[in-house]
Design a protein around this motif. Sequence first.
Motif, PDB file in Angstrom:
ATOM      1  N   ALA A   1       0.857  -1.194   0.000  1.00  0.00           N
ATOM      2  CA  ALA A   1       0.000   0.000   0.000  1.00  0.00           C
ATOM      3  C   ALA A   1       0.884   1.232   0.000  1.00  0.00           C
ATOM      4  O   ALA A   1       2.057   1.163   0.414  1.00  0.00           O
ATOM      5  N   PRO A   2       0.335   2.387  -0.411  1.00  0.00           N
ATOM      6  CA  PRO A   2       1.085   3.624  -0.218  1.00  0.00           C
ATOM      7  C   PRO A   2       1.267   3.847   1.290  1.00  0.00           C
ATOM      8  O   PRO A   2       0.433   3.366   2.081  1.00  0.00           O
ATOM      9  N   PRO A   3       2.315   4.565   1.704  1.00  0.00           N
ATOM     10  CA  PRO A   3       2.568   4.715   3.150  1.00  0.00           C
ATOM     11  C   PRO A   3       1.342   5.146   3.949  1.00  0.00           C
ATOM     12  O   PRO A   3       1.086   4.616   5.037  1.00  0.00           O
ATOM     13  N   ALA A   4       0.548   6.070   3.428  1.00  0.00           N
ATOM     14  CA  ALA A   4      -0.600   6.576   4.189  1.00  0.00           C
ATOM     15  C   ALA A   4      -1.723   5.550   4.329  1.00  0.00           C
ATOM     16  O   ALA A   4      -2.614   5.696   5.164  1.00  0.00           O
ATOM     17  N   LEU A   5      -1.703   4.509   3.497  1.00  0.00           N
ATOM     18  CA  LEU A   5      -2.776   3.510   3.553  1.00  0.00           C
ATOM     19  C   LEU A   5      -2.297   2.173   4.134  1.00  0.00           C
ATOM     20  O   LEU A   5      -2.961   1.148   3.986  1.00  0.00           O
TER      21      LEU A   5
END
Length: 343
Positions: free
Chosen positions: A213-217
């Motif tokens: 996932a992207p870091p924020a997700l």
Amino acid sequence: MTSPQNSSASSRFPKGRRAFPHRDLIGISSLERHEILFLLAEAERYVGFNRQAAKRSDELAGLTIINAFFENSTRTLLSFEIAGKRLGADVVNMYAAQSSVKKGETLIDTAVTLNAMKADAIVIRHGSSGAVGLIASKVDCPVLNAGDGQHEHPTQALLDALALRHKLRERGSDTEDFTGLTVTICGDILHSRVARSNILSLQALGASVRLCAPPALMPAGIERMGAETFHDFDTALQGADVVMMLRLQNERMDGQYIPSPREYRHLYGLTPERLALAKPDAIVMHPGPMNRGVEIESAVVDMDDRAIITSQVEMGVAIRMACLDVLTRRSRGVPGWSDGEWV
Ligand code: NCD
């Protein structure tokens, strides 16, 4: 017509163990490996039954099942409704948007109300993690979690396991579990109850799980569940046997989690070229609803020999029939069931 009734569950359950000791199905976290395999085995007999023209049994005749959905749903609600009806139960759906929840009734008062109607099983989907467990503690009948917030979606993980096992067997494997397989789950892990339930069930069945996932997700500390985490999708795909894609749950986002849908697609969208980084015959899964052209390209969805997304939906009905059947056995006084023991 073949009857789905002939269960040899007693022979499949390890000797000396309680058959299925749980009143409710709130999460995979409360299930042991042999209990997961038991539910899959019970669902197996409904797969053939559901492929017949006439698919109605009277196993749950006279029982009332309430589907209480406080969040939108297509697949889960419909398949629980179809499952209950195919087993002969009376199925009633409560949509929160049309209920007294909108008039300010508390969750506990709603639970007490449902309980007073003497349902024999209640299936609940709710936007808050833990809400289904709370309702279960207030009612007298079995409660099945159809998804609670970001917590768990146990029947989804069970149907995913059944669909995956069917595909492996179709390819000639006689495997009961997923020992040795690497499954890459990619997408909005942060908001995904599907990811959480699948991490637990896939690992219980022997698979190694990678999360991408992207870091924020990516939820902080998720590696504690035993999965390996990645932000680079190409790396996470290397040598994977199974790729499970998840959509962006925009309805649970109250801010900017990704730079733009275009960039997300570029970095995390599953294209045929990217899928080539996984094992040559890697299997593609998606719980739905899909956002074609965002997390998954149509060209991948349409790979009939690789994508099992439609089979996941089919297996969903069989799994939900099995769960409704097993959890109501005690109240139906099914022979062989005595205080949680097969005798
Ligand atoms: C999932 C859910 O509701 O958690 N869908 C489903 O049950 N098939 C995943 C999602 O909404 O993205």
